[in-house]
Motif scaffolding. Structure first.
Motif, mmCIF file in Angstrom:
data_model
loop_
_atom_site.group_PDB
_atom_site.id
_atom_site.type_symbol
_atom_site.label_atom_id
_atom_site.label_comp_id
_atom_site.label_asym_id
_atom_site.label_seq_id
_atom_site.Cartn_x
_atom_site.Cartn_y
_atom_site.Cartn_z
ATOM 1 N N MET A 19 0.840 -1.204 0.000
ATOM 2 C CA MET A 19 0.000 0.000 0.000
ATOM 3 C C MET A 19 0.875 1.255 0.000
ATOM 4 O O MET A 19 0.590 2.227 -0.682
ATOM 5 C CB MET A 19 -0.830 0.062 1.288
ATOM 6 C CG MET A 19 -2.152 -0.612 1.261
ATOM 7 S SD MET A 19 -3.276 0.015 0.051
ATOM 8 C CE MET A 19 -4.501 -1.257 0.186
ATOM 9 N N SER B 41 -9.487 7.646 -0.453
ATOM 10 C CA SER B 41 -8.660 6.793 -1.290
ATOM 11 C C SER B 41 -7.878 7.705 -2.229
ATOM 12 O O SER B 41 -8.455 8.591 -2.861
ATOM 13 C CB SER B 41 -9.561 5.852 -2.090
ATOM 14 O OG SER B 41 -8.781 4.978 -2.861
ATOM 15 N N ARG C 190 -5.207 -0.425 -6.287
ATOM 16 C CA ARG C 190 -5.914 -0.500 -5.016
ATOM 17 C C ARG C 190 -7.375 -0.849 -5.275
ATOM 18 O O ARG C 190 -8.004 -0.275 -6.157
ATOM 19 C CB ARG C 190 -5.817 0.872 -4.339
ATOM 20 C CG ARG C 190 -6.162 0.826 -2.889
ATOM 21 C CD ARG C 190 -5.998 2.160 -2.173
ATOM 22 N NE ARG C 190 -5.192 3.177 -2.802
ATOM 23 C CZ ARG C 190 -3.988 3.538 -2.372
ATOM 24 N NH1 ARG C 190 -3.440 2.956 -1.345
ATOM 25 N NH2 ARG C 190 -3.315 4.513 -2.986
#
Ligand code: SAH
Ligand code: SF4
Ligand code: F3S
Length: 493
Positions: A14, A145, A164
């Motif tokens: 991430m 996000s 993602r």
């Protein structure tokens, strides 16, 4: 003159993706990357809070930057990512010369904040709401996000990309800080994911890795419509140009048959399943609040073997969690012997202030015992991984060539891994001018690392490689030389 940016990234994939996107955003504002802090106008540390060690590493790095900041007060120093969210103002109190603290849910603000600091506005702090600081809706909205349009020139490799699909986590395992720092679990709309994947494929990207804390828990609802993880896999599978679709991390309880059917039936979907169990003891799993028993995990594992016999299954383990006895640990050893994971990432429990684990349970396993269990489990896993890899001797495997191999030597064989334990992507290094042949590294469809001799042109291609040696972490091979054109075969690995 363009301004120079130095960025250092620790933590999981991430964070690697976040750093790529932050770099892209700053390059749009005229920044260029530099590989040393001395030349940098802005230094960003993208941080991780999963274990104490990860945080201490960042404070040491900040300590080293103190003198540079004293000598060049105009140098901007920023702490971004999970530790920024976790420590907030505490970062300024431990390192008062830091200019910028930005949590992972606020990364879209980084370019503006850097410019603000440069204009003399003073230290900037931007973090998301804590989990209990507002309604679910308000907390969700404060964790944005960060997935701006991808810019091909800014991806580290043109043929691979992270995508993602989900942010945050709602599982609240008692040891884990991630739900606090990454916020509530939110699945990205499927049409955004598909558009991004199509764009990447159009730019020549062959492999995407879907990212989420529990990817197989993915679900997106609008009105009557609900998209499950398996639906998303099916839709992504239809995209022309993509050859491989990988995904991490899976949650054992959400490994439903529809997911396994998609993995079995769709050839582009990688048969590599990272499904961390964490412990082989029901008492520990209950204390960890993992939401399943060892029997549940065994049942899931048996289903994986039944549906996708060739799957490579990997796990994470925490040793020395609160109250772990020799007996509990022995049950973990038993499970490892039984499941024979392709590999495992093994961590010593690190108590995380702010988690339920820190509140409810004493960190009562001595460091020495944690270390002993860690080394013992690692040795067992390495034995299994090596035996598993030996089975490939003499076989052909299909390798997506990632780049020059930096660290892999046949003697050492230790895989580089990041804070979260996952393999670090190989770094690019220029070849020696007089050496067209170089050591290359790539991965099979099941994420096995393969080192072989080749040339730069092969980077980004999928090649058949015959394996002639193997250790616990790496297969060593040579490119199959029969000339059928680089893309025409279809070997299984
Ligand atoms: N979402 C993923 C993992 C995220 S963190 C999952 O659920 O599997 C990656 C790994 O770090 C975890 O699987 C766990 O093994 C380890 N980990 C998390 N918190 C930890 C802690 N406090 N101490 C030691 N290891 C930890
Ligand atoms: Fe942490 Fe558990 Fe969520 Fe994984 S599933 S991120 S270990 S809380
Ligand atoms: Fe954050 Fe990943 Fe670490 S989500 S806490 S960088 S493991």
């Amino acid at each position: 003159m363009p301004k120079k940016l130095y960025i250092e990234t620790v933590g999981c994939q991430m964070n690697v993706l976040d750093s790529e996107l932050v770099v892209a955003a700053l390059r749009k504002r005229g920044y260029e990357l530099t590989d040393n802090t001395r030349d940098a106008d802005t230094v960003l540390l993208n941080t991780c809070s999963v274990r104490e060690h990860a945080e201490e590493k960042i404070y040491s790095a900040l300590g080293r930057l103190k003198l540079a900041k004293q000598a060049h007060p105009e140098k901007i120093i920023g702490v971004i990512g999970c530790m920024a969210q976790n420590h907030k103002r505490k970062v300024f109190s431990r390192a008062p010369y830091v200019d910028l603290v930005v949590g992972p849910g606020q990364l879209h603000q980084v370019p503006d904040l850097v410019e603000k600091v440069a204009a003399g506005a003073g230290p900037q702090l931007e973090v998301s709401l804590d989990r209990k600081a507002g309604s679910r809706d308000a907390v969700e909205r404060s964790h944005e996000s960060f997935d701006p349009l991808r810019d091909p020139s800014m991806r580290p490799t043109p043929f691979q990309a992270y995508v993602r699909i989900q942010i945050g986590c709602d599982k609240f395992c008692t040891y884990c800080i991630v739900p606090s720092v990454r916020g509530p679990e939110q699945s990205r709309p499927p049409e955004h994911i598909l558009a991004e994947a199509r764009q990447l494929a159009g730019e020549g990207c062959r492999e995407i890795t879907l990212l989420g804390q529990t990817v197989n828990s993915y679900r997106y609802r609008t009105g009557e419509q609900s998209t499950r993880f398996s639906d998303l896999l099916t839709q992504l599978h239809d995209i022309d140009g993509l050859d491989r679709i990988k995904f991490v991390t899976n949650y054992p309880k959400d490994m439903t048959d529809d997911v396994l059917a998609a993995v079995r039936d769709l050839p582009k979907i990688s048969k590599y399943l990272h499904v961390p169990v964490q412990s082989g003891s029901n008492r520990m799993l209950a204390r960890m609040k993992r939401g399943y028993t060892v029997e549940d995990y065994r049942e899931m594992y048996a289903r994986v073997r039944e549906w996708v016999p060739a799957a490579a299954v990997t796990s994470d383990f925490i040793v020395g969690f609160s109250g772990e006895t020799d007996e509990d640990y022995e049950q973990t050893v038993e499970l490892v012997r039984e499941c024979r994971f392709k590999n495992s990432f093994i961590f010593k429990y690190s108590v995380r202030p702010g988690t339920k684990g820190a509140e409810l349970y004493a960190d009562d396993v001595p460091e020495e015992v944690k270390r002993r269990r860690n080394n013992h489990l690692l040795a067992l896993q390495n034995e299994i991984s090596e035996e598993d890899n030996q089975a490939f001797l003499g076989q052909d495997v299909e390798v997506l060539v990632e780049g020059p191999s930096k660290s892999a030597t046949r003697a050492a064989g230790a895989a580089a891994s990041d804070e979260a334990g996952h393999d670090a992507p190989p770094e690019d290094a220029p070849p020696a001018a007089d050496a067209p042949q170089l050591q290359l590294v790539g991965r099979t469809m099941c994420d096995r690392i393969v080192v072989f001799t080749g040339n730069r042109r092969q980077i980004g291609q999928i090649l058949p490689v015959t394996v002639f040696d193997a250790n616990a972490h790496t297969l060593f091979g040579e490119v199959v030389t029969q000339h059928v054109g680089p893309e025409v075969f279809s070997l299984q690995a």
